[in-house]
Motif scaffolding. Structure first.
Motif, short mmCIF file in Angstrom:
data_model
loop_
_atom_site.label_atom_id
_atom_site.label_comp_id
_atom_site.label_asym_id
_atom_site.label_seq_id
_atom_site.Cartn_x
_atom_site.Cartn_y
_atom_site.Cartn_z
N ALA A 7 1.92 -33.45 -29.82
CA ALA A 7 0.84 -34.38 -30.15
C ALA A 7 -0.39 -33.64 -30.70
O ALA A 7 -0.99 -34.08 -31.69
CB ALA A 7 0.46 -35.19 -28.91
N GLU A 8 -0.74 -32.53 -30.08
CA GLU A 8 -1.93 -31.80 -30.52
C GLU A 8 -1.71 -31.17 -31.89
O GLU A 8 -2.60 -31.17 -32.75
CB GLU A 8 -2.28 -30.71 -29.49
N TYR A 42 2.63 -30.56 -22.57
CA TYR A 42 1.83 -31.20 -23.62
C TYR A 42 2.07 -30.51 -24.96
O TYR A 42 2.21 -31.17 -26.00
CB TYR A 42 0.35 -31.17 -23.26
N ARG A 83 3.67 -42.34 -19.73
CA ARG A 83 2.34 -41.99 -20.25
C ARG A 83 1.65 -41.02 -19.30
O ARG A 83 1.49 -41.30 -18.11
CB ARG A 83 1.49 -43.26 -20.42
N TYR A 119 -0.50 -38.37 -23.68
CA TYR A 119 0.75 -38.06 -24.37
C TYR A 119 1.92 -38.66 -23.61
O TYR A 119 1.77 -39.12 -22.47
CB TYR A 119 0.92 -36.55 -24.53
N ARG A 153 -6.42 -35.58 -23.08
CA ARG A 153 -5.35 -35.88 -24.02
C ARG A 153 -4.27 -36.74 -23.36
O ARG A 153 -3.72 -36.36 -22.32
CB ARG A 153 -4.71 -34.58 -24.54
N SER A 163 5.20 -31.69 -26.51
CA SER A 163 5.15 -33.04 -27.06
C SER A 163 4.79 -33.05 -28.54
O SER A 163 5.10 -34.00 -29.26
CB SER A 163 4.13 -33.89 -26.28
#
Length: 270
Positions: free
Chosen positions: A199-200, A194, A150, A143, A141, A197
């Motif tokens: 994102a998932e 993560y 990055r 993110y 992944r 963030s």
């Protein structure tokens, strides 16, 4: 490729090696067990099929002693050759030389393969259940960090268990007790970053549970103590031995069992 190698079982074996990178004869026989009348027949026939693939240059065999596999014996460990990779993918690509892989890394890859196989064997015993497994690098992944940098999270596996009643998703880390616990804690903190963030959660609706699969009960106790001392989210990480994985797949992670719900596991907020 000769006509005799057009049989689907050969393509299946090549596909498994593409996914796993390395696997023993026993592991490949278990993955293709459904095609044979018994486990003994599966082992015998799988060895015969692999020997034929080896003869035609599609796979190669590593004879290397790997601790903890098949009672300390020297199992046949298989990998694709460049020809085998081209046969299964249709792409021309120079493969990494398997003989240059360190024994430690090879043991890690075989442990990941074993995790994948046990999950597959378990799901076959759950009526109506489906298993989806993403291996490296598909499960990685990307993110953005807190300063816009990055970053990449690199789980060993991403596993989804789906039935008509629930969907359980897991990031899986396979630990061989070769790393200092401090590095495990550092990886856990990366999972926390993560999760933060978002994102998932945006892409799948919920954050998967994180399973640390360890080789011994002693290592399990050690890592659990370090996770607790590090003041990490206790409901985010589960440390277990490989023989405990089937129970997790059947019943869900501890958080969902306590809450008596498994519609989506670990529904973390960002």
């Amino acid at each position: 490729m000769t006509a005799s190698l057009d049989h689907p079982i050969y393509q299946e074996l090549l596909a498994h090696l593409l996914e796993l990178r390395f696997a023993t004869t026993e592991q490949l026989a278990r993955l293709t067990r459904e095609h044979y009348g018994s486990s003994r027949s599966a082992r015998r026939q799988t060895m015969r099929h692999l020997s034929k693939l080896e003869h035609h240059g599609h796979v190669l065999r590593l004879e290397r002693r790997v601790g903890g596999w098949q009672r300390g014996s020297t199992p046949s460990i298989w990998a694709l050759t460049t020809t085998g990779y081209r046969q299964v993918t249709g792409q021309v690509r120079t493969r990494q030389r398997p003989n240059l892989i360190s024994t430690t890394f090879l043991e890690h890859l075989l442990a990941i393969a074993e995790t994948r196989i046990i999950a597959n064997e378990t799901i076959q015993q759950i009526p109506g259940a489906e298993l989806r497994v993403e291996t490296e690098p598909a499960c990685w992944r990307n993110y953005l960090g807190p300063h816009g940098e990055r970053l990449t999270l690199r789980p060993d596996l991403l596993m989804s268990v789906t039935t008509t009643e629930y969907l359980d998703r897991y990031f899986i880390e396979v630990d061989r007790a070769t790393e200092n616990p401090a590095r495990v804690i550092a990886k856990c903190r990366q999972y926390v970053r993560y999760r933060r963030s978002g994102a998932e959660q945006r892409s799948s609706g919920a954050f998967p549970a994180v399973l640390w699969i360890v080789p011994t009960a002693k290592r399990r106790t050690q890592l659990r103590a370090h996770l607790e001392a590090a003041e990490l989210p206790q409901d985010m990480f589960t440390v277990l031995t490989l023989d405990e994985l089937p129970e997790i797949i059947r019943d869900g992670p501890p958080l969902t069992k306590q809450n008596n719900t498994r519609k989506e596991n670990t529904p973390y907020e960002t």
